[in-house]
Design an enzyme around this catalytic site. Structure first.
Site, PDB file in Angstrom:
ATOM      1  N   GLY A   1       0.808  -1.210   0.000  1.00  0.00           N
ATOM      2  CA  GLY A   1       0.000   0.000   0.000  1.00  0.00           C
ATOM      3  C   GLY A   1       0.842   1.261   0.000  1.00  0.00           C
ATOM      4  O   GLY A   1       1.872   1.351  -0.674  1.00  0.00           O
ATOM      5  N   CYS A   2       0.412   2.237   0.791  1.00  0.00           N
ATOM      6  CA  CYS A   2       1.088   3.536   0.823  1.00  0.00           C
ATOM      7  C   CYS A   2       2.521   3.439   1.325  1.00  0.00           C
ATOM      8  O   CYS A   2       3.326   4.348   1.089  1.00  0.00           O
ATOM      9  CB  CYS A   2       0.295   4.510   1.691  1.00  0.00           C
ATOM     10  SG  CYS A   2      -1.347   4.889   1.049  1.00  0.00           S
ATOM     11  N   ALA A   3       2.860   2.365   2.024  1.00  0.00           N
ATOM     12  CA  ALA A   3       4.227   2.187   2.513  1.00  0.00           C
ATOM     13  C   ALA A   3       5.164   1.624   1.456  1.00  0.00           C
ATOM     14  O   ALA A   3       6.371   1.515   1.688  1.00  0.00           O
ATOM     15  CB  ALA A   3       4.232   1.268   3.737  1.00  0.00           C
TER      16      ALA A   3
END
Length: 352
Positions: free
Chosen positions: A138-140
Site C-alpha cells: 500500500g502507501c508504505a
C-alpha cells in the site's frame, strides 16, 4: 552506502478539480435522490484541491467489473512506468543496460507477467536483470521499496537499481458503494508514478543525491484490520478505519526515536522530513507524535492539495520535490517515512 542518483515522477493524463470529482462520485455511488451532505463534507475535508486520473471523468460511472479496470491498469501502468524510468535514467546519466535490479511496487492492480517484466521488455533492460515485484504494501510501498533497493546494493556496491511505483487508485473506486470508507477514498486518492535510480558505493560517481544510511520496518500489534483491501467480484474495496491516526500517535514517536538513537541522532537533528501525505488526519497525527511544525511537512501538505494521495508513489514525489526545491545542508540527516497495511510503518534514514 546507497546513493540516490535520480527521482522522477509523472501523473495520469486527466486532471480534475475536487468539486468535479465529488459530483461524479455522487452520481456513481449514492442512491438516486440521496442526501449528499456527508459526501460533500468528506471530500471538502480531504485537503485536496485537484487530482489526476487515468480516464476521462465520465468513464468512471460506467467502468464496471474488475477485469476491465485491471486491464486498464496493466496498459497504463506499463506506459507510465516506462516513461518515468526512461526519464530517471536519463537524469542519472545511465542507460537501460546499466540496470541490475528493478523493484516494482503497486497495490492498485495485478498482472502476470508483472508490470516490471513488461516495462523491462519495452525499455530493453538486460535479460539477466533481477526483478522484485511487490504487492500489498500500500502507501508504505515506496519507502519499503527504497529500503529493499538499499539492502540489495549493500551487498552489490558496484551495481545499479531502479525502484518503480505506479498507483492508479481511481481504477479501484467502487460504484454503488456509499460506505464512509469508499467516500473518503474517492475524495483522497489520485493516479501517478515514480522512478528512483540508486547506485551502490562503487557506482555513485558524481551523483549528488542523498545516501540511504539505514532502514527499519515496523508492524504494529493488533492493527491488521485497519487499512487494506477487501477483494471481491467488483475488485478492490477499501478498508480505511478512522482509528489509524490514533495508532500513529501511540506508536510512532517511540519507534522513530529508537531508530534515530541507533545512529546517535534525535528528531530535532533531522533537517528534512519526507512524509507520506496519507491525508490531513494522518499528517496531523505525525506532526503531533513527532512534535513537528507545519513547515517541516510543507511538501507533504502541498502534494496532498495538488494531486491527492498517490499511495506508494506519494512519498517518492515528496522526496523528488525536496531534492529539487529545498535540499538540506550537506551531511545532515533526513527521514523518509510512510504507513501502509499491516498496520506497518517504513522508516528510511537519509544523509544529504
Amino acid at each position: 552506502m546507497t546513493r540516490i542518483a535520480a527521482v522522477h515522477g509523472a501523473l495520469a493524463p486527466y486532471r480534475f478539480a475536487q468539486a468535479e470529482i465529488t459530483d461524479m462520485v455522487a452520481r456513481a455511488c449514492l442512491p438516486e435522490g440521496a442526501d449528499r451532505q456527508v459526501l460533500d463534507r468528506l471530500h471538502r475535508n480531504a485537503g485536496v484541491r485537484a487530482r489526476h486520473m487515468t480516464l476521462p471523468l465520465e468513464r468512471y460511472e460506467t467502468l464496471h467489473g474488475f477485469g476491465v479496470a485491471n486491464d486498464l491498469f496493466i496498459t497504463t501502468a506499463t506506459d507510465l512506468g516506462a516513461r518515468v524510468i526512461r526519464d530517471a535514467l536519463r537524469t542519472a546519466g545511465l542507460t537501460a543496460a546499466d540496470v541490475d535490479l528493478l523493484v516494482f511496487t503497486s497495490v492498485t492492480g495485478v498482472a502476470v507477467p508483472s508490470v516490471d517484466a513488461r516495462v523491462a521488455g519495452r525499455l530493453g533492460l538486460r535479460p539477466d536483470v533481477r526483478r522484485v515485484p511487490l504487492f500489498g504494501l500500500g502507501c508504505a510501498g515506496g519507502a519499503a521499496g527504497l529500503a529493499r533497493v538499499h539492502d540489495f546494493l549493500l551487498g552489490r556496491p558496484g551495481q545499479v537499481a531502479v525502484l518503480l511505483s505506479v498507483e492508479l487508485c481511481s481504477l479501484t473506486f467502487q460504484r454503488g458503494d456509499a460506505s464512509t470508507a469508499n467516500l473518503v477514498a474517492t475524495g483522497l486518492f489520485g493516479d501517478g508514478a515514480t522512478a528512483v535510480v540508486a547506485c551502490g558505493t562503487e557506482r555513485a560517481g558524481a551523483c549528488t543525491g542523498p545516501t540511504v544510511v539505514d532502514a527499519r520496518s515496523l508492524l504494529y500489534p493488533d492493527a491488521g484490520g485497519v487499512l487494506g483491501w477487501d477483494i471481491g467480484d467488483s475488485g478492490f474495496k477499501v478498508v480505511l478505519d478512522p482509528g489509524i491516526p490514533q495508532v500513529l500517535r501511540h506508536h510512532l514517536a517511540d519507534e522513530v526515536r529508537a531508530f534515530l538513537d541507533g545512529h546517535g541522532l534525535k528528531p530535532q537533528d533531522v533537517t528534512a522530513w519526507v512524509c507520506h501525505p496519507g491525508g490531513p488526519r494522518i499528517l496531523d497525527a505525525v506532526a503531533e507524535a513527532l512534535d513537528l511544525h507545519t513547515e517541516e511537512l510543507a511538501f507533504s501538505w502541498r502534494h496532498l492539495a495538488e494531486v491527492g494521495n498517490l499511495s506508494s508513489s506519494s512519498v517518492l514525489h515528496v522526496l523528488r520535490d525536496t531534492l529539487a526545491e529545498r535540499p538540506p545542508p550537506p551531511g545532515t540527516p533526513g527521514l523518509l517515512l510512510a504507513v501502509g497495511p499491516g498496520l506497518a510503518c517504513e522508516l528510511v534514514l537519509l544523509s544529504w
